[in-house]
Design an enzyme around this catalytic site. Structure first.
Site, PDB file in Angstrom:
ATOM      1  N   ASP A  81       0.865  -1.287   0.095  1.00 32.03           N
ATOM      2  CA  ASP A  81      -0.093  -0.028  -0.154  1.00 32.03           C
ATOM      3  C   ASP A  81       0.854   1.436   0.007  1.00 32.03           C
ATOM      4  OD1 ASP A  81      -3.284   0.243   0.693  1.00 32.03           O
ATOM      5  OD2 ASP A  81      -1.965   2.048   1.386  1.00 32.03           O
ATOM      6  N   TYR A  91     -13.699   4.860 -14.277  1.00 35.42           N
ATOM      7  CA  TYR A  91     -13.659   3.933 -13.577  1.00 35.42           C
ATOM      8  C   TYR A  91     -14.242   2.407 -13.879  1.00 35.42           C
ATOM      9  CZ  TYR A  91     -14.398   0.868  -9.388  1.00 35.42           C
ATOM     10  OH  TYR A  91     -14.172  -0.239  -8.522  1.00 35.42           O
ATOM     11  N   LYS A 136     -12.626  -1.061 -15.380  1.00 30.69           N
ATOM     12  CA  LYS A 136     -12.764  -2.260 -14.600  1.00 30.69           C
ATOM     13  C   LYS A 136     -13.222  -3.310 -16.019  1.00 30.69           C
ATOM     14  CE  LYS A 136     -11.952  -1.622 -10.532  1.00 30.69           C
ATOM     15  NZ  LYS A 136     -11.037  -2.427  -9.901  1.00 30.69           N
TER      16      LYS A 136
END
Length: 257
Positions: free
Chosen positions: A32, A149, A153
């Protein structure tokens, strides 16, 4: 000991997945950008059960180093790669700056490519290796207010399908999860920007999706829609005429809940 490498492990689905797999006795590699979140995770599950990697998935060289560091703790093996890192910006396409659209693509698509490329040698070296990409219900049809977005995807879905064929000869299975809205910080900060949140609801929590990751490890399938309702609709949506899907999506986007 089985091992899993998780991107976006500092919060939300990634954090819930790290906790679940650690509780199941797996060695967890947690990646992360948030160093403090990773340190909290390390303290929670124990440094002997995990390695943490402060890294941005869009940095190709840093990702290669992170996977190499992880492999030094896991004996060069990687049983499961969970590509969870992603970002979201909701709103009218023309009101979101090009830089923000670009960042979504860089993290959700280019970042995914970087991680897959860096992880491949360790996946290939591990019997029964598996990749679980985080796709979305928005990969079915382009979603208004979620244009870039949703496009990202769709790319995740295509990569999953292509690599599941390409990497079969290496013994690597590639799958994805396709959840609708999940109650995470990423979604909540965007909640007021689209009527779709109200009309479709935000019903899932991160822990439920983490359990879907666990289930997918043990019962692999190419695409796994999340929630019973979405699983029931998935076969119908795939064969429905595009015009019908468009009308349904437009209705959900414009109607008052």
């Amino acid at each position: 000991m089985d091992s899993i490498f998780i991107t976006g492990a500092g919060a939300g689905i990634g954090l819930a997945t790290a906790r679940l797999f650690a509780a199941k006795g797996w060695f967890v590699g947690a990646a992360d950008r948030d160093a403090s979140a990773l340190e909290s995770l390390r303290q929670e599950i124990g440094s002997g059960n995990c390695s943490v990697h402060v890294v941005d998935v869009t940095d190709e060289g840093a990702m290669q180093q992170a996977l190499a560091d992880f492999a030094s703790h896991s004996g060069g093996k990687l049983r499961v790669l969970h590509n969870n890192a992603g970002i979201l910006k909701v709103g009218k396409f023309e009101e979101i700056g090009v830089a923000e659209h670009r960042r979504i693509v860089e993290v959700n698509v280019i970042g995914l490519l970087n991680v897959l490329h860096a992880a491949f040698p360790y996946l290939r070296a591990t019997p029964g290796a598996q990749v679980i990409n985080m796709s979305s219900a928005s990969a079915i049809y382009g979603i208004p207010d979620f244009a870039s977005y949703s496009a990202s995807k769709h790319a995740v879905r295509a990569l999953t399908e292509a690599l599941d064929i390409e990497w079969e000869c290496h013994g690597i299975r590639v799958c994805d999860l396709m959840p609708p809205f999940v109650n995470t910080g990423m979604v909540k900060v965007n909640e007021g920007e689209s009527r779709l949140f109200t009309n479709l609801g935000i019903k899932l929590v991160a822990e439920e999706v983490a359990h879907e990751v666990w289930s997918l490890v043990h019962r692999p399938q190419l695409h796994r829609p999340v929630t019973f309702q979405f699983r029931a609709l998935w076969p119908l949506v795939r064969v429905a005429p595009a015009g019908l899907t468009r009308r349904i999506m437009r209705y959900l986007w414009t109607s008052e809940a």
